[in-house]
Design a protein around this motif. Structure first.
Motif, PDB file in Angstrom:
ATOM      1  N   ALA A 339     -16.107   9.109 -29.050  1.00  0.00           N
ATOM      2  CA  ALA A 339     -16.478   8.648 -27.557  1.00  0.00           C
ATOM      3  C   ALA A 339     -17.679   7.999 -27.407  1.00  0.00           C
ATOM      4  O   ALA A 339     -17.492   7.128 -26.611  1.00  0.00           O
ATOM      5  N   LEU A 340     -18.727   8.252 -28.049  1.00  0.00           N
ATOM      6  CA  LEU A 340     -19.969   7.348 -27.943  1.00  0.00           C
ATOM      7  C   LEU A 340     -19.450   6.002 -28.641  1.00  0.00           C
ATOM      8  O   LEU A 340     -19.848   4.816 -28.035  1.00  0.00           O
ATOM      9  N   GLY A 341     -18.747   5.893 -29.687  1.00  0.00           N
ATOM     10  CA  GLY A 341     -18.213   4.705 -30.050  1.00  0.00           C
ATOM     11  C   GLY A 341     -17.446   3.883 -29.157  1.00  0.00           C
ATOM     12  O   GLY A 341     -17.751   2.622 -29.144  1.00  0.00           O
ATOM     13  N   LEU A 342     -16.671   4.558 -28.759  1.00  0.00           N
ATOM     14  CA  LEU A 342     -15.939   3.765 -27.423  1.00  0.00           C
ATOM     15  C   LEU A 342     -16.672   3.548 -26.277  1.00  0.00           C
ATOM     16  O   LEU A 342     -16.447   2.390 -25.728  1.00  0.00           O
ATOM     17  N   ILE A 351     -13.005  -1.388 -29.432  1.00  0.00           N
ATOM     18  CA  ILE A 351     -12.066  -0.394 -28.505  1.00  0.00           C
ATOM     19  C   ILE A 351     -11.120   0.379 -28.964  1.00  0.00           C
ATOM     20  O   ILE A 351     -10.875   1.487 -29.010  1.00  0.00           O
ATOM     21  N   MET A 352     -10.101  -0.383 -29.807  1.00  0.00           N
ATOM     22  CA  MET A 352      -8.890   0.265 -30.306  1.00  0.00           C
ATOM     23  C   MET A 352      -9.271   0.952 -31.569  1.00  0.00           C
ATOM     24  O   MET A 352      -8.844   2.117 -31.501  1.00  0.00           O
ATOM     25  N   THR A 353     -10.228   0.853 -32.421  1.00  0.00           N
ATOM     26  CA  THR A 353     -10.637   1.747 -33.492  1.00  0.00           C
ATOM     27  C   THR A 353     -11.028   2.902 -33.001  1.00  0.00           C
ATOM     28  O   THR A 353     -10.849   4.333 -33.159  1.00  0.00           O
ATOM     29  N   ALA A 354     -11.940   2.773 -32.103  1.00  0.00           N
ATOM     30  CA  ALA A 354     -12.705   4.057 -31.340  1.00  0.00           C
ATOM     31  C   ALA A 354     -11.919   4.740 -30.547  1.00  0.00           C
ATOM     32  O   ALA A 354     -11.806   6.107 -30.585  1.00  0.00           O
ATOM     33  N   GLY A 355     -10.911   4.325 -29.898  1.00  0.00           N
ATOM     34  CA  GLY A 355      -9.920   4.788 -29.046  1.00  0.00           C
ATOM     35  C   GLY A 355      -8.982   5.755 -30.029  1.00  0.00           C
ATOM     36  O   GLY A 355      -8.461   6.827 -29.763  1.00  0.00           O
ATOM     37  N   ILE A 356      -8.479   5.314 -31.170  1.00  0.00           N
ATOM     38  CA  ILE A 356      -7.652   5.738 -32.051  1.00  0.00           C
ATOM     39  C   ILE A 356      -8.222   7.010 -32.458  1.00  0.00           C
ATOM     40  O   ILE A 356      -7.779   8.204 -32.806  1.00  0.00           O
ATOM     41  N   LEU A 357      -9.628   7.018 -33.011  1.00  0.00           N
ATOM     42  CA  LEU A 357     -10.142   8.120 -33.499  1.00  0.00           C
ATOM     43  C   LEU A 357     -10.419   8.977 -32.384  1.00  0.00           C
ATOM     44  O   LEU A 357     -10.479  10.264 -32.622  1.00  0.00           O
ATOM     45  N   LEU A 358     -10.771   8.761 -31.014  1.00  0.00           N
ATOM     46  CA  LEU A 358     -11.032   9.717 -30.229  1.00  0.00           C
ATOM     47  C   LEU A 358      -9.593  10.711 -29.776  1.00  0.00           C
ATOM     48  O   LEU A 358      -9.692  11.805 -29.557  1.00  0.00           O
ATOM     49  N   SER A 359      -8.381   9.702 -29.624  1.00  0.00           N
ATOM     50  CA  SER A 359      -7.197  10.376 -29.792  1.00  0.00           C
ATOM     51  C   SER A 359      -6.879  11.385 -30.776  1.00  0.00           C
ATOM     52  O   SER A 359      -6.609  12.434 -30.263  1.00  0.00           O
ATOM     53  N   PHE A 360      -7.085  10.848 -31.873  1.00  0.00           N
ATOM     54  CA  PHE A 360      -6.867  11.788 -33.177  1.00  0.00           C
ATOM     55  C   PHE A 360      -7.699  13.211 -32.933  1.00  0.00           C
ATOM     56  O   PHE A 360      -7.008  14.264 -33.086  1.00  0.00           O
ATOM     57  N   PHE A 361      -8.842  13.045 -32.727  1.00  0.00           N
ATOM     58  CA  PHE A 361      -9.625  14.318 -32.840  1.00  0.00           C
ATOM     59  C   PHE A 361      -9.504  15.106 -31.627  1.00  0.00           C
ATOM     60  O   PHE A 361      -9.679  16.276 -31.700  1.00  0.00           O
ATOM     61  N   GLY A 415     -21.260   5.583 -19.009  1.00  0.00           N
ATOM     62  CA  GLY A 415     -21.799   6.946 -18.204  1.00  0.00           C
ATOM     63  C   GLY A 415     -20.661   7.783 -18.521  1.00  0.00           C
ATOM     64  O   GLY A 415     -20.878   9.141 -18.500  1.00  0.00           O
ATOM     65  N   VAL A 416     -19.415   7.150 -18.455  1.00  0.00           N
ATOM     66  CA  VAL A 416     -18.078   8.289 -18.556  1.00  0.00           C
ATOM     67  C   VAL A 416     -17.967   8.969 -19.747  1.00  0.00           C
ATOM     68  O   VAL A 416     -17.917  10.203 -19.853  1.00  0.00           O
ATOM     69  N   PHE A 417     -18.233   8.089 -20.943  1.00  0.00           N
ATOM     70  CA  PHE A 417     -17.981   8.839 -22.396  1.00  0.00           C
ATOM     71  C   PHE A 417     -19.022   9.347 -22.617  1.00  0.00           C
ATOM     72  O   PHE A 417     -19.341  10.175 -23.691  1.00  0.00           O
ATOM     73  N   GLY A 418     -20.452   9.146 -22.088  1.00  0.00           N
ATOM     74  CA  GLY A 418     -21.623   9.926 -22.275  1.00  0.00           C
ATOM     75  C   GLY A 418     -21.521  11.171 -22.020  1.00  0.00           C
ATOM     76  O   GLY A 418     -21.883  12.132 -22.659  1.00  0.00           O
ATOM     77  N   VAL A 419     -21.129  11.656 -20.927  1.00  0.00           N
ATOM     78  CA  VAL A 419     -20.832  12.721 -20.121  1.00  0.00           C
ATOM     79  C   VAL A 419     -19.822  13.678 -21.137  1.00  0.00           C
ATOM     80  O   VAL A 419     -20.007  14.985 -21.308  1.00  0.00           O
ATOM     81  N   THR A 420     -18.555  12.518 -21.568  1.00  0.00           N
ATOM     82  CA  THR A 420     -17.701  13.494 -22.279  1.00  0.00           C
ATOM     83  C   THR A 420     -18.239  13.986 -23.459  1.00  0.00           C
ATOM     84  O   THR A 420     -17.863  15.234 -23.829  1.00  0.00           O
ATOM     85  N   THR A 421     -19.146  13.355 -24.138  1.00  0.00           N
ATOM     86  CA  THR A 421     -19.708  13.750 -25.412  1.00  0.00           C
ATOM     87  C   THR A 421     -20.495  15.104 -25.242  1.00  0.00           C
ATOM     88  O   THR A 421     -20.412  15.973 -25.915  1.00  0.00           O
ATOM     89  N   THR A 422     -21.420  15.160 -24.221  1.00  0.00           N
ATOM     90  CA  THR A 422     -22.260  16.042 -24.034  1.00  0.00           C
ATOM     91  C   THR A 422     -21.364  17.544 -23.735  1.00  0.00           C
ATOM     92  O   THR A 422     -21.819  18.570 -24.216  1.00  0.00           O
ATOM     93  N   VAL A 423     -20.278  17.282 -22.916  1.00  0.00           N
ATOM     94  CA  VAL A 423     -19.691  18.393 -22.690  1.00  0.00           C
ATOM     95  C   VAL A 423     -18.979  19.097 -24.070  1.00  0.00           C
ATOM     96  O   VAL A 423     -18.627  20.333 -24.267  1.00  0.00           O
ATOM     97  N   LEU A 424     -18.497  17.957 -24.680  1.00  0.00           N
ATOM     98  CA  LEU A 424     -17.648  18.324 -25.926  1.00  0.00           C
ATOM     99  C   LEU A 424     -18.610  19.225 -26.855  1.00  0.00           C
ATOM    100  O   LEU A 424     -18.254  20.214 -27.799  1.00  0.00           O
ATOM    101  N   LEU A 425     -19.930  18.837 -26.887  1.00  0.00           N
ATOM    102  CA  LEU A 425     -20.764  19.525 -27.942  1.00  0.00           C
ATOM    103  C   LEU A 425     -21.126  20.938 -27.356  1.00  0.00           C
ATOM    104  O   LEU A 425     -21.321  21.521 -28.203  1.00  0.00           O
ATOM    105  N   ILE A 426     -21.069  21.137 -26.067  1.00  0.00           N
ATOM    106  CA  ILE A 426     -21.170  22.455 -25.556  1.00  0.00           C
ATOM    107  C   ILE A 426     -19.936  23.288 -26.115  1.00  0.00           C
ATOM    108  O   ILE A 426     -20.117  24.588 -26.207  1.00  0.00           O
TER     109      ILE A 426
END
Length: 452
Positions: A339-342, A351-361, A415-426
């Motif tokens: 998400a941070l990469g995206l 965008i494509m590479t980070a999106g593929i990894l985000l979708s995978f995980f 902003g969007v994916f920064g919030v996403t990353t924090t929530v995932l870590l929790i």
């Protein structure tokens, strides 16, 4: 462990289980199509109905409002009246409401129809994994349930294909897509008539004779195919608390050591669902707003959706190799990094590479989450616990599209994916610190260890 459970534990993986996997998996596939197709419809109806960003966000949340109530109802009713009846009713409700949503001409009517359709898909999503996990032996339960959840990926890919080829091609392409997602469900309803009720649930309600009859029929199918079953061995495990009323079932979720497990599932579901839908509901629209054409945006999204398939099934494999907790936490952490990469990607290829990894995980995380949630509650309250956890998770799905509608104009992708990353870590930390191991343990053993 009772003799009913011992008879289930001795069953080898067979054609019977493949049949269960296909019927449950196809249900998940249609659930995913229903959830994913809204992402491809939003950019079109936003223009056609002159919607604001907030109205678009509200429509994006419509299905998940229904998910919340559907999951909650399915869970509570599944423990009271049976898993099978709830699953069949939910599928029929989704089919009818989805067809209605294809005919409306205003966004409030569309919102209402999508809420009802979401109730059907939310109910089925909450009931399938706990229901079918009760037929499966401990030695392959994690892989089975993870693979069951893997059918979500086929639904998302199918929705992306419909969105890519049909939505832009016709003036009312979005209506055609909604009809196409509903019609095959009728066939699935007919096929599922042969599904038996869960013997473990029947036993928990004091209906041992019916449970034995279901197992007699299952074991007869093994005998016809030449499988010689070993003698069942009942373990010395204290029986679970008998099933009770609706109020008693909810009270049991927060009693003693079970309260920690219940809380853990709530946080786990809330974190992954919030983060997941922050990404997947809005990504086609965000790419369009970032300068891509609708067709190119859908093409990128389709590629990202295809990454779900290996994501789900790799996690299903890891469920039995490293355990559910480790699988969930690892995939959440790598999802956060993706998400941070995206968020900071500056080129189409990045965008494509980070999106593929985000979708995978992130999708792989769900293979662990569905398997784990189906295991950590005792049989008498299994679907109540799973349904409530799923319902609480849907709060994240409801909030996230609206929040993204606010965050993106003010803070952009970061902003969007920064919030996403924090929530995932929790979420990852919660599963590791508050969860319990389930790999290689029967459902009764897991329940007894928490009741001790």
């Amino acid at each position: 462990m009772s003799m009913i459970s011992a008879r289930i534990e001795r069953l080898p993986f067979s054609r019977f289980h493949i049949h269960l996997l296909l019927m449950g998996g196809l249900g998940y596939m249609f659930d995913a199509m229903d959830a994913a197709v809204i992402a491809f419809i939003l950019p079109v109806v936003r223009t056609a109905w002159n919607l604001t960003a907030v109205q678009t966000g509200v429509l994006g949340s419509s299905t998940f409002v229904g998910f919340l109530f559907g999951a909650l109802l399915a869970g509570t009713l599944g423990d009271l009246i049976g898993r099978r009846a709830v699953m069949m009713s939910a599928l029929a409700l989704y089919c009818a409401a989805s067809l209605v949503s294809a005919t409306v001409d205003s966004w409030p009517s569309f919102f209402a129809a999508r809420v009802v359709a979401g109730m059907g898909t939310g109910a089925e999503s909450a009931i399938i994994a706990p229901y079918l996990a009760e037929f499966v032996a401990r030695r392959y339960r994690g892989s089975f349930t993870g693979a069951l959840a893997g059918f979500f990926s086929f639904g998302f890919v199918a929705a992306a294909l419909l969105g890519y080829f049909i939505v832009p091609a016709y003036e009312n392409g979005w209506r055609v897509v909604l009809v196409l997602t509903a019609i095959p469900v009728v066939m699935l309803l007919w096929w599922r008539r042969s599904l038996p009720e869960s013997p473990r649930w029947l036993e928990s309600r004091g209906r041992e004779k019916e449970a034995e009859a279901v197992l007699d029929k299952i074991e007869a199918s093994f005998a016809r195919s030449g499988h010689a079953l070993p003698q069942p061995v009942a373990e010395a495990i204290a029986p679970p608390v008998p099933a009770g009323t609706l109020a008693a079932n909810f009270a049991s979720l927060l009693a003693g050591r079970q309260a920690r497990i219940t809380t853990m599932t709530w946080i786990m579901w809330l974190s992954i669902t919030f983060s997941y839908y922050s990404f997947f509901v809005w990504i086609p629209g965000l790419l369009v707003q970032n300068g891509m054409s609708i067709t190119k945006s859908f093409g990128y999204s389709l590629t990202m959706y295809c990454a779900q398939v290996p994501g789900y099934f790799s996690a299903a494999w890891f469920n039995e190799r490293i355990g559910r907790q480790a699988t969930i936490a690892t995939y959440m952490l790598f999802g956060g990094v993706s998400a941070l990469g995206l968020a900071f990607a500056s080129s189409d290829s990045a965008i494509m590479t980070a999106g593929i990894l985000l979708s995978f995980f992130m999708n792989g995380t769900y293979a662990g989450v569905y398997a784990y949630t189906a295991e950590v509650f005792p049989t008498p309250i299994r679907t109540t616990g799973a349904g409530l956890a799923s319902a609480i998770g849907r709060i994240g799905a409801i909030v996230s599209p609206i929040l993204v509608g606010y965050l993106y104009p003010n803070f952009g992708f970061a902003g969007v994916f920064g919030v996403t990353t924090t929530v995932l870590l929790i979420g990852a930390l919660t599963v590791v610190l508050m969860g319990v191991p389930t790999r290689g343990r029967s459902l009764e053993e897991i329940a007894a260890s928490e009741a001790a």
